[in-house]
Design an enzyme around this catalytic site. Sequence first.
Site, PDB file in Angstrom:
ATOM      1  N   ARG A 129      -5.514  95.734  72.915  1.00 15.44           N
ATOM      2  CA  ARG A 129      -5.209  97.168  72.690  1.00 15.44           C
ATOM      3  C   ARG A 129      -5.703  97.680  71.348  1.00 15.44           C
ATOM      4  NH1 ARG A 129      -0.128  95.563  74.954  1.00 15.44           N
ATOM      5  NH2 ARG A 129      -0.205  95.925  77.197  1.00 15.44           N
ATOM      6  N   GLU A 193     -33.071 112.044  67.216  1.00 16.33           N
ATOM      7  CA  GLU A 193     -31.693 112.391  66.827  1.00 16.33           C
ATOM      8  C   GLU A 193     -31.647 112.981  65.415  1.00 16.33           C
ATOM      9  OE1 GLU A 193     -29.367 112.408  69.090  1.00 16.33           O
ATOM     10  OE2 GLU A 193     -29.420 110.609  70.347  1.00 16.33           O
ATOM     11  N   GLU A 245     -14.147 115.949  70.632  1.00 12.98           N
ATOM     12  CA  GLU A 245     -15.010 116.859  71.386  1.00 12.98           C
ATOM     13  C   GLU A 245     -14.224 117.814  72.267  1.00 12.98           C
ATOM     14  OE1 GLU A 245     -18.830 115.203  72.564  1.00 12.98           O
ATOM     15  OE2 GLU A 245     -18.870 116.573  74.249  1.00 12.98           O
ATOM     16  N   ASN A 253     -24.744 117.171  71.319  1.00 13.49           N
ATOM     17  CA  ASN A 253     -25.401 116.783  72.568  1.00 13.49           C
ATOM     18  C   ASN A 253     -26.593 117.657  72.905  1.00 13.49           C
ATOM     19  OD1 ASN A 253     -24.110 114.458  73.652  1.00 13.49           O
ATOM     20  ND2 ASN A 253     -22.273 115.703  73.878  1.00 13.49           N
ATOM     21  N   HIS A 260     -29.904 112.871  79.541  1.00 15.45           N
ATOM     22  CA  HIS A 260     -29.145 111.875  80.318  1.00 15.45           C
ATOM     23  C   HIS A 260     -29.617 111.853  81.778  1.00 15.45           C
ATOM     24  CE1 HIS A 260     -25.446 111.644  77.390  1.00 15.45           C
ATOM     25  NE2 HIS A 260     -26.507 111.020  76.941  1.00 15.45           N
ATOM     26  N   HIS A 273     -33.440 106.165  75.122  1.00 18.76           N
ATOM     27  CA  HIS A 273     -32.486 107.271  74.977  1.00 18.76           C
ATOM     28  C   HIS A 273     -33.074 108.376  74.088  1.00 18.76           C
ATOM     29  CE1 HIS A 273     -28.684 109.374  74.497  1.00 18.76           C
ATOM     30  NE2 HIS A 273     -28.829 109.309  73.185  1.00 18.76           N
TER      31      HIS A 273
HETATM   32  P1  NAD Z   1     -30.886  99.970  71.338  1.00 14.14           P
HETATM   33  O1  NAD Z   1     -29.552  99.612  70.863  1.00 14.14           O
HETATM   34  O2  NAD Z   1     -31.284  99.577  72.693  1.00 14.14           O
HETATM   35  O3  NAD Z   1     -31.950  99.411  70.302  1.00 14.14           O
HETATM   36  C1  NAD Z   1     -33.301  99.648  70.525  1.00 14.14           C
HETATM   37  C2  NAD Z   1     -34.133  98.357  70.536  1.00 14.14           C
HETATM   38  O4  NAD Z   1     -34.391  97.965  69.198  1.00 14.14           O
HETATM   39  C3  NAD Z   1     -33.481  97.189  71.216  1.00 14.14           C
HETATM   40  O5  NAD Z   1     -34.459  96.449  71.896  1.00 14.14           O
HETATM   41  C4  NAD Z   1     -32.943  96.381  70.043  1.00 14.14           C
HETATM   42  O6  NAD Z   1     -32.792  95.018  70.328  1.00 14.14           O
HETATM   43  C5  NAD Z   1     -34.019  96.590  69.026  1.00 14.14           C
HETATM   44  N1  NAD Z   1     -33.626  96.490  67.641  1.00 14.14           N
HETATM   45  C6  NAD Z   1     -32.486  96.930  67.074  1.00 14.14           C
HETATM   46  N2  NAD Z   1     -32.571  96.816  65.740  1.00 14.14           N
HETATM   47  C7  NAD Z   1     -33.763  96.279  65.481  1.00 14.14           C
HETATM   48  C8  NAD Z   1     -34.443  95.937  64.276  1.00 14.14           C
HETATM   49  N3  NAD Z   1     -33.917  96.203  63.082  1.00 14.14           N
HETATM   50  N4  NAD Z   1     -35.658  95.383  64.358  1.00 14.14           N
HETATM   51  C9  NAD Z   1     -36.239  95.180  65.567  1.00 14.14           C
HETATM   52  N5  NAD Z   1     -35.672  95.502  66.732  1.00 14.14           N
HETATM   53  C10 NAD Z   1     -34.452  96.055  66.679  1.00 14.14           C
HETATM   54  O7  NAD Z   1     -31.116 101.566  71.257  1.00 14.14           O
HETATM   55  P2  NAD Z   1     -30.716 102.667  70.190  1.00 14.14           P
HETATM   56  O8  NAD Z   1     -31.771 103.685  70.276  1.00 14.14           O
HETATM   57  O9  NAD Z   1     -30.364 102.081  68.888  1.00 14.14           O
HETATM   58  O10 NAD Z   1     -29.365 103.258  70.800  1.00 14.14           O
HETATM   59  C11 NAD Z   1     -29.345 103.927  72.031  1.00 14.14           C
HETATM   60  C12 NAD Z   1     -27.948 103.885  72.580  1.00 14.14           C
HETATM   61  O11 NAD Z   1     -27.074 104.585  71.704  1.00 14.14           O
HETATM   62  C13 NAD Z   1     -27.797 104.523  73.929  1.00 14.14           C
HETATM   63  O12 NAD Z   1     -27.059 103.699  74.773  1.00 14.14           O
HETATM   64  C14 NAD Z   1     -27.035 105.804  73.654  1.00 14.14           C
HETATM   65  O13 NAD Z   1     -26.250 106.211  74.723  1.00 14.14           O
HETATM   66  C15 NAD Z   1     -26.222 105.414  72.471  1.00 14.14           C
HETATM   67  N6  NAD Z   1     -25.817 106.531  71.639  1.00 14.14           N
HETATM   68  C16 NAD Z   1     -24.511 106.616  71.323  1.00 14.14           C
HETATM   69  C17 NAD Z   1     -24.073 107.621  70.485  1.00 14.14           C
HETATM   70  C18 NAD Z   1     -22.642 107.668  70.057  1.00 14.14           C
HETATM   71  O14 NAD Z   1     -22.226 108.659  69.451  1.00 14.14           O
HETATM   72  N7  NAD Z   1     -21.886 106.628  70.285  1.00 14.14           N
HETATM   73  C19 NAD Z   1     -24.989 108.562  69.987  1.00 14.14           C
HETATM   74  C20 NAD Z   1     -26.327 108.441  70.343  1.00 14.14           C
HETATM   75  C21 NAD Z   1     -26.726 107.410  71.172  1.00 14.14           C
HETATM   76  N1  GLY Z   2     -23.951 111.692  69.798  1.00 14.28           N
HETATM   77  C1  GLY Z   2     -23.043 112.714  70.136  1.00 14.28           C
HETATM   78  C2  GLY Z   2     -21.706 112.567  69.495  1.00 14.28           C
HETATM   79  O1  GLY Z   2     -21.459 111.671  68.757  1.00 14.28           O
HETATM   80  O2  GLY Z   2     -20.846 113.371  69.747  1.00 14.28           O
END
Ligand code: NAD
Ligand code: GLY
Length: 374
Positions: A129, A193, A245, A253, A260, A273
């Site tokens: 939890r 972003e 939100e 967003n 998406h 993404h």
């Molecule tokens: P990811 O986590 O898939 O990382 C991208 C790639 O880079 C992967 O292959 C990873 O292994 C590699 N990688 C990571 N760090 C590295 C480094 N320093 N050197 C070499 N390779 C590296 O993708 P992302 O773009 O970081 O994140 C996308 C995700 O984030 C999506 O699932 C999206 O929905 C989520 N997201 C969440 C929020 C939130 O507010 N929580 C906001 C935006 C996006």
């Molecule tokens: N990436 C959108 C949020 O954090 O609300």
Amino acid sequence: MTLTNIEPAFQHVNIDLADRSYGISIGSGLLGAEASYVGLPAAASALIVTNQTVAPLYARQLVAALSPRYPVIHTVALPDGEAFKTWDSLNLIFDALLSHGCDRKTVLFALGGGVVGDMTGFAAASYMRGVPFVQVPTTLLAQVDSSVGGKTAINHPLGKNMIGAFYQPQRVICDLDTLKTLPVRELSAGLAEVIKYGPIADMPFLDWIEAHIDALIARDVSTLAHAVKRSCEIKAWVVGQDERESGLRAILNFGHTFGHAIEAGLGYGEWLHGEAVGCGMVMAARLSQALGLVDEAFVERLTGLICRAGLPVVAPVLDAQDNVARYLALMRVDKKSEAGEIKFVLIDGPGKAVVRGAPDAVVAQVIEASCRGG
Ligand code: NAD
Ligand code: GLY
């Protein structure tokens, strides 16, 4: 990057959320520095959650930096990719926690991009939890967005990030040196972003990004530091007012409703993404123009910058038979939808965002034009 006991220089942004407030550290050499972790909750054990790509690059340094604070440090390396942001991967984290006898005080460290960060956060929110967790983001996207603000989730085959929780980390540690190993395509995805924050909240920042896009692509550390800091400041300002939100936070967003749909429609991982968000911002800007909220010059300016960042600006066809219907169906699953009505984040004049619906016929025209590239 070397291990060090010396406190490295870094910048700081605070997320003000009463008893859930925390700091974001931004700088070089932070990941391997013991000083980065001072003041975190004490515990008998820590679990580093990472993936099979990031583990060989950075896990050893993180273990060494954490070992003075945590007597036992376990690591679990998940399969890499958006396609693995699933229940099965989440269960690998729970398997590790339970098989190692981790308790309620165990601190989780998310070492990786947004996929690892979102899943680790969700695991931390639900294991016993709720246990503390720390974000150590290693992609640009994660440093400017996903590690900040406490959104955690996994995907469902029917919709992106549909299963999750709001759960804030204890701290976010953005080591800019980790961006040196990031593939070019991933750097561009992160820039989407960064660009997002300009049209929704800060046009001078958009001017700055335009002027520095080449330095950002070249990974100049001081330019990246400013981009990460300003992005985090804007996100902190938004999240500080609307953590869960209920209104304002939805502006973050921008580009995501279309984005998406692209991610889910093509299959998670086909487009990154950030790529989907980049193209989604072009589509949302076009929709804003179609509704008379911004002029064509604004749309062209934004499209030009997204293109210069190395991101796609022509939308993919998701269904050869009925593309518009497929987009609309996917967008109806979006979390912003209300009673089946799709809500879009639109630009209501440069620097200001609004969340509202739009007639299907207008959205259809935008989809068709965007898939043709014009
Ligand atoms: P990811 O986590 O898939 O990382 C991208 C790639 O880079 C992967 O292959 C990873 O292994 C590699 N990688 C990571 N760090 C590295 C480094 N320093 N050197 C070499 N390779 C590296 O993708 P992302 O773009 O970081 O994140 C996308 C995700 O984030 C999506 O699932 C999206 O929905 C989520 N997201 C969440 C929020 C939130 O507010 N929580 C906001 C935006 C996006
Ligand atoms: N990436 C959108 C949020 O954090 O609300």
